[in-house]
Design an enzyme around this catalytic site. Structure first.
Site, PDB file in Angstrom:
ATOM      1  CE1 TYR A  11      74.423   4.896  42.476  1.00  0.00           C
ATOM      2  CE2 TYR A  11      75.989   3.078  42.561  1.00  0.00           C
ATOM      3  CZ  TYR A  11      75.334   4.069  41.842  1.00  0.00           C
ATOM      4  OH  TYR A  11      75.589   4.219  40.496  1.00  0.00           O
TER       5      TYR A  11
ATOM      6  CB  THR B  44      80.045  10.563  34.485  1.00  0.00           C
ATOM      7  OG1 THR B  44      79.749  10.096  35.809  1.00  0.00           O
ATOM      8  CG2 THR B  44      79.951   9.417  33.489  1.00  0.00           C
TER       9      THR B  44
HETATM   10  P1  NAP Z   1      75.992  12.422  36.250  1.00  0.00           P
HETATM   11  O1  NAP Z   1      77.026  12.861  35.275  1.00  0.00           O
HETATM   12  O2  NAP Z   1      75.953  13.009  37.608  1.00  0.00           O
HETATM   13  O3  NAP Z   1      74.559  12.586  35.535  1.00  0.00           O
HETATM   14  C1  NAP Z   1      73.359  12.336  36.208  1.00  0.00           C
HETATM   15  C2  NAP Z   1      72.344  13.387  35.776  1.00  0.00           C
HETATM   16  O4  NAP Z   1      71.106  13.102  36.457  1.00  0.00           O
HETATM   17  C3  NAP Z   1      72.769  14.804  36.189  1.00  0.00           C
HETATM   18  O5  NAP Z   1      72.477  15.713  35.155  1.00  0.00           O
HETATM   19  C4  NAP Z   1      71.912  15.042  37.417  1.00  0.00           C
HETATM   20  O6  NAP Z   1      71.684  16.408  37.679  1.00  0.00           O
HETATM   21  C5  NAP Z   1      70.645  14.338  37.006  1.00  0.00           C
HETATM   22  N1  NAP Z   1      69.740  14.138  38.120  1.00  0.00           N
HETATM   23  C6  NAP Z   1      70.034  13.960  39.430  1.00  0.00           C
HETATM   24  N2  NAP Z   1      68.916  13.892  40.159  1.00  0.00           N
HETATM   25  C7  NAP Z   1      67.876  14.023  39.295  1.00  0.00           C
HETATM   26  C8  NAP Z   1      66.467  14.049  39.432  1.00  0.00           C
HETATM   27  N3  NAP Z   1      65.872  13.939  40.654  1.00  0.00           N
HETATM   28  N4  NAP Z   1      65.700  14.187  38.335  1.00  0.00           N
HETATM   29  C9  NAP Z   1      66.273  14.315  37.116  1.00  0.00           C
HETATM   30  N5  NAP Z   1      67.595  14.335  36.908  1.00  0.00           N
HETATM   31  C10 NAP Z   1      68.393  14.179  37.996  1.00  0.00           C
HETATM   32  O7  NAP Z   1      76.090  10.849  36.497  1.00  0.00           O
HETATM   33  P2  NAP Z   1      76.382   9.589  35.516  1.00  0.00           P
HETATM   34  O8  NAP Z   1      77.619   8.963  35.992  1.00  0.00           O
HETATM   35  O9  NAP Z   1      76.232   9.960  34.104  1.00  0.00           O
HETATM   36  O10 NAP Z   1      75.185   8.661  35.996  1.00  0.00           O
HETATM   37  C11 NAP Z   1      74.115   8.252  35.158  1.00  0.00           C
HETATM   38  C12 NAP Z   1      73.591   6.932  35.688  1.00  0.00           C
HETATM   39  O11 NAP Z   1      74.620   5.950  35.572  1.00  0.00           O
HETATM   40  C13 NAP Z   1      73.197   6.958  37.157  1.00  0.00           C
HETATM   41  O12 NAP Z   1      72.012   6.208  37.351  1.00  0.00           O
HETATM   42  C14 NAP Z   1      74.368   6.270  37.840  1.00  0.00           C
HETATM   43  O13 NAP Z   1      74.008   5.669  39.049  1.00  0.00           O
HETATM   44  C15 NAP Z   1      74.757   5.256  36.780  1.00  0.00           C
HETATM   45  N6  NAP Z   1      76.121   4.723  36.907  1.00  0.00           N
HETATM   46  C16 NAP Z   1      77.197   5.543  36.767  1.00  0.00           C
HETATM   47  C17 NAP Z   1      78.487   4.981  36.883  1.00  0.00           C
HETATM   48  C18 NAP Z   1      79.736   5.819  36.730  1.00  0.00           C
HETATM   49  O14 NAP Z   1      80.842   5.304  37.007  1.00  0.00           O
HETATM   50  N7  NAP Z   1      79.657   7.052  36.293  1.00  0.00           N
HETATM   51  C19 NAP Z   1      78.631   3.627  37.144  1.00  0.00           C
HETATM   52  C20 NAP Z   1      77.497   2.829  37.288  1.00  0.00           C
HETATM   53  C21 NAP Z   1      76.244   3.388  37.154  1.00  0.00           C
HETATM   54  P3  NAP Z   1      72.587  17.119  38.841  1.00  0.00           P
HETATM   55  O15 NAP Z   1      73.975  17.136  38.350  1.00  0.00           O
HETATM   56  O16 NAP Z   1      71.969  18.488  38.948  1.00  0.00           O
HETATM   57  O17 NAP Z   1      72.438  16.273  40.078  1.00  0.00           O
END
Ligand code: NAP
Length: 259
Positions: free
Chosen positions: A155, A192
């Site tokens: 990651y 999230t």
């Molecule tokens: P999340 O709630 O899991 O949302 C991510 C979304 O992307 C989900 O709807 C997921 O669908 C979808 N997804 C996964 N694989 C995909 C694909 N191949 N094509 C299209 N959509 C896809 O996660 P989040 O925390 O909001 O994350 C959003 C971004 O923020 C990510 O890039 C993550 O690395 C980054 N981030 C998050 C955090 C944190 O603490 N939450 C911190 C730093 C960075 P499924 O649920 O069906 O997989």
């Protein structure tokens, strides 16, 4: 609430978490939003929330690892709303595991979604932004793109890759005088569903809790757990003319985690 009136936005991973909050905030500021995700049901819910709030949005199924689907998604956005100005490359997954045991298949799945997805989205959106006369690409990286975490090296590699990919493309746009800015956002610990999808083995690897409130209390200088809205507000800033002199930079939103 009209910083983005007349603009068209595309948000990958817009069905959940940070992407959903971005889609809602961009629409609140007047942008027409295409919510793109592999999750149709949750994606449609994001669209319904936007429309019920008086905004304009549509859902589009998109697997960010597919070049063909990106081409179709950008074309559909232009057909629907007449152009493209804002891309939030947000879709991401977190595959944990020790370097000693991680399979090549898991490594490649991590790279495909987080890095190939950002590459493909950026590649196919910039021409549409040039045609539209104005563009802002916002790549969601992470604090994990700045510092390492045990059992999250794959990651880390993707998020560090997104950070420097952003700077390279920003400089190419600037050198060509294309009207497109490219920046990265680096969230800290944000509440999230992504955390529920991580492998439990991370508990054995330096992360001694997966309870987010406790994790934030222990690891974040402010002691506070971030909300998706904290990130969406930064994304609106980078999408709007308030950040018109910013390109190739990184916006860290982490409660002081990297300080
Ligand atoms: P999340 O709630 O899991 O949302 C991510 C979304 O992307 C989900 O709807 C997921 O669908 C979808 N997804 C996964 N694989 C995909 C694909 N191949 N094509 C299209 N959509 C896809 O996660 P989040 O925390 O909001 O994350 C959003 C971004 O923020 C990510 O890039 C993550 O690395 C980054 N981030 C998050 C955090 C944190 O603490 N939450 C911190 C730093 C960075 P499924 O649920 O069906 O997989």
């Amino acid at each position: 609430m009209d910083k983005l009136a007349g603009k068209v936005a595309l948000v990958s991973g817009g069905a959940s978490g940070i992407g959903k909050a971005c889609a809602l905030r961009l629409a609140q500021e007047g942008a027409k939003v295409v919510v793109a995700d592999i999750d149709l049901a949750l994606g449609e819910q994001t669209v319904t929330s936007i429309v019920e709030g008086g905004g304009t949005a549509s859902f589009r199924t998109l697997d960010v690892t597919s070049e063909e689907q990106w081409q179709q998604c950008v074309a559909a956005t232009i057909a629907l709303y007449g152009g493209l100005n804002i891309l939030v490359n947000n879709a991401g997954i977190a595959v944990g595991g020790s370097i000693l045991t991680m399979s090549l298949e898991d490594w490649q799945r991590q790279q495909a979604v987080n890095l190939d997805g950002v590459f493909l989205g950026t590649k196919h959106s910039i021409p549409a932004m040039i045609d539209s006369g104005h563009g802002s690409v916002i790549n969601i990286s992470s604090v994990a793109g700045i510092k390492g975490s045990a059992h999250l090296a794959a990651y880390n590699a993707t998020k560090g890759g997104v950070r420097l990919f952003t700077k390279g493309v920003a400089r190419e746009c600037a050198a060509n005088r294309w009207p497109v800015r490219v920046n990265s956002v680096h969230p800290g610990v944000i509440e999230t569903p992504i955390w529920d999808k991580m492998n439990p083995e991370l508990l054995d690897a330096g992360m001694n809790t997966m309870d987010l409130e406790t994790m934030a209390e222990q690891a974040v200088p402010t002691g506070l757990l971030g909300k998706p809205l904290d990130i969406a507000n930064g994304v609106v800033f980078l999408a709007s003319d308030d950040s018109s002199y910013m390109t190739g930079t990184e916006l860290v939103i982490d409660g002081g985690l990297c300080a």
